[in-house]
Write a protein that holds these residues in place. Structure first.
Motif, PDB file in Angstrom:
ATOM      1  N   ALA A   1       0.839  -1.193   0.000  1.00 20.47           N
ATOM      2  CA  ALA A   1       0.000   0.000   0.000  1.00 20.47           C
ATOM      3  C   ALA A   1       0.875   1.245   0.000  1.00 20.47           C
ATOM      4  O   ALA A   1       2.046   1.199   0.382  1.00 20.47           O
ATOM      5  CB  ALA A   1      -0.907  -0.002   1.231  1.00 20.47           C
ATOM      6  N   ASP A   2       0.268   2.372  -0.388  1.00 17.87           N
ATOM      7  CA  ASP A   2       1.000   3.637  -0.399  1.00 17.87           C
ATOM      8  C   ASP A   2       0.879   4.334   0.965  1.00 17.87           C
ATOM      9  O   ASP A   2       0.190   3.850   1.871  1.00 17.87           O
ATOM     10  CB  ASP A   2       0.509   4.547  -1.521  1.00 17.87           C
TER      11      ASP A   2
ATOM     12  N   ASP B   1      -0.648   7.141   1.911  1.00 17.85           N
ATOM     13  CA  ASP B   1      -2.004   7.561   2.286  1.00 17.85           C
ATOM     14  C   ASP B   1      -2.805   6.400   2.859  1.00 17.85           C
ATOM     15  O   ASP B   1      -3.538   6.555   3.841  1.00 17.85           O
ATOM     16  CB  ASP B   1      -2.750   8.143   1.085  1.00 17.85           C
ATOM     17  N   THR B   2      -2.660   5.227   2.255  1.00 15.37           N
ATOM     18  CA  THR B   2      -3.387   4.058   2.733  1.00 15.37           C
ATOM     19  C   THR B   2      -2.881   3.637   4.110  1.00 15.37           C
ATOM     20  O   THR B   2      -3.675   3.343   5.009  1.00 15.37           O
ATOM     21  CB  THR B   2      -3.274   2.891   1.728  1.00 15.37           C
ATOM     22  N   HIS B   3      -1.557   3.610   4.292  1.00 13.57           N
ATOM     23  CA  HIS B   3      -1.000   3.270   5.608  1.00 13.57           C
ATOM     24  C   HIS B   3      -1.494   4.251   6.672  1.00 13.57           C
ATOM     25  O   HIS B   3      -1.883   3.842   7.764  1.00 13.57           O
ATOM     26  CB  HIS B   3       0.531   3.268   5.571  1.00 13.57           C
ATOM     27  N   ASN B   4      -1.496   5.538   6.346  1.00 16.32           N
ATOM     28  CA  ASN B   4      -1.971   6.542   7.305  1.00 16.32           C
ATOM     29  C   ASN B   4      -3.445   6.361   7.630  1.00 16.32           C
ATOM     30  O   ASN B   4      -3.856   6.480   8.793  1.00 16.32           O
ATOM     31  CB  ASN B   4      -1.715   7.954   6.776  1.00 16.32           C
ATOM     32  N   ALA B   5      -4.255   6.059   6.623  1.00 21.15           N
ATOM     33  CA  ALA B   5      -5.686   5.838   6.850  1.00 21.15           C
ATOM     34  C   ALA B   5      -5.908   4.593   7.707  1.00 21.15           C
ATOM     35  O   ALA B   5      -6.774   4.583   8.591  1.00 21.15           O
ATOM     36  CB  ALA B   5      -6.419   5.710   5.517  1.00 21.15           C
ATOM     37  N   ARG B   6      -5.127   3.559   7.490  1.00 17.87           N
ATOM     38  CA  ARG B   6      -5.248   2.338   8.293  1.00 17.87           C
ATOM     39  C   ARG B   6      -4.833   2.595   9.737  1.00 17.87           C
ATOM     40  O   ARG B   6      -5.465   2.080  10.667  1.00 17.87           O
ATOM     41  CB  ARG B   6      -4.396   1.219   7.691  1.00 17.87           C
TER      42      ARG B   6
ATOM     43  N   ASP C   1      -8.622  -0.703   1.536  1.00 17.24           N
ATOM     44  CA  ASP C   1      -8.109   0.368   0.688  1.00 17.24           C
ATOM     45  C   ASP C   1      -8.297   1.688   1.437  1.00 17.24           C
ATOM     46  O   ASP C   1      -8.922   1.733   2.495  1.00 17.24           O
ATOM     47  CB  ASP C   1      -8.786   0.376  -0.684  1.00 17.24           C
ATOM     48  N   VAL C   2      -7.759   2.745   0.901  1.00 17.11           N
ATOM     49  CA  VAL C   2      -7.773   4.028   1.600  1.00 17.11           C
ATOM     50  C   VAL C   2      -9.200   4.525   1.846  1.00 17.11           C
ATOM     51  O   VAL C   2      -9.507   5.033   2.928  1.00 17.11           O
ATOM     52  CB  VAL C   2      -6.904   5.078   0.865  1.00 17.11           C
TER      53      VAL C   2
ATOM     54  N   ALA D   1     -10.762   2.435   4.733  1.00 17.75           N
ATOM     55  CA  ALA D   1     -10.117   2.746   6.011  1.00 17.75           C
ATOM     56  C   ALA D   1     -10.544   4.121   6.531  1.00 17.75           C
ATOM     57  O   ALA D   1     -10.699   4.310   7.737  1.00 17.75           O
ATOM     58  CB  ALA D   1      -8.601   2.674   5.866  1.00 17.75           C
ATOM     59  N   ARG D   2     -10.771   5.064   5.627  1.00 19.41           N
ATOM     60  CA  ARG D   2     -11.190   6.411   6.059  1.00 19.41           C
ATOM     61  C   ARG D   2     -12.605   6.442   6.616  1.00 19.41           C
ATOM     62  O   ARG D   2     -12.985   7.386   7.299  1.00 19.41           O
ATOM     63  CB  ARG D   2     -11.059   7.394   4.895  1.00 19.41           C
TER      64      ARG D   2
END
Length: 135
Positions: free
Chosen positions: A58-59, A61-66, A108-109, A112-113
C-alpha cells in the motif's frame, strides 16, 4: 518464462494444497515485492508501495488511513465494551463486507477512512444501550 505465482497455503486448486508465497505481489507492476529485513521484521516494497510482513502492498495515504482506523476502532474492544469479535462484526456490518474480510491491513484508503466515523457510531450505540440498561 515468468515465475509461477502460487496461491496461499489455505487455498485449494485441483484438490492440492499449494505452498504460501514468500512475498506479496505488487498491484502496480505485478512483480513480487522486494524483501528487506529490518529490526522490526520483514518489510516488502515495490513501485513506491510497501507492507510489513506478507500483507498487501500500500502507499503512504493508505498506511496513514489504516493507522487512523486502528486508533479510532481498537479502543472499542480494548476497553472491553465489546469483545474483539463483536466489535469487528459491527464494523463489517457497517462497511457491508464479510467479517472474514474485515481487516485494517486489507482495506483500501477509502474504506479505512470510513472506520473512524463508524467507530464513533459504535461507541454511541454502546452508550445508548448502557443507558437503557441503567434505566
Amino acid at each position: 518464462a515468468g515465475k509461477l505465482k502460487l496461491p496461499c497455503a489455505r487455498s485449494r486448486e485441483g484438490g492440492v494444497t499449494m505452498k504460501k508465497k514468500d512475498s506479496p505481489t505488487c498491484p502496480k507492476c505485478g512483480a513480487d515485492a522486494i524483501r528487506q529485513e529490518t529490526r522490526y521484521g520483514a518489510r516488502f516494497s515495490c513501485c513506491g508501495l510497501w507492507a510489513w510482513g506478507n500483507n498487501p502492498l500500500a502507499d503512504g495515504d493508505t498506511h496513514n488511513a489504516r493507522q487512523a482506523a486502528h486508533a479510532a476502532f481498537d479502543p472499542i474492544w480494548r476497553s472491553k465494551k465489546l469483545s474483539r469479535t463483536e466489535a469487528y462484526q459491527k464494523l463489517a456490518t457497517a462497511l457491508a463486507i464479510e467479517q472474514r474480510h474485515c481487516h485494517m491491513k486489507k482495506m483500501d484508503v477509502a474504506t479505512a477512512r470510513k472506520v473512524p466515523d463508524i467507530a464513533v457510531e459504535i461507541l454511541r450505540q454502546i452508550s445508548v444501550a448502557q443507558e437503557a440498561v441503567r434505566g
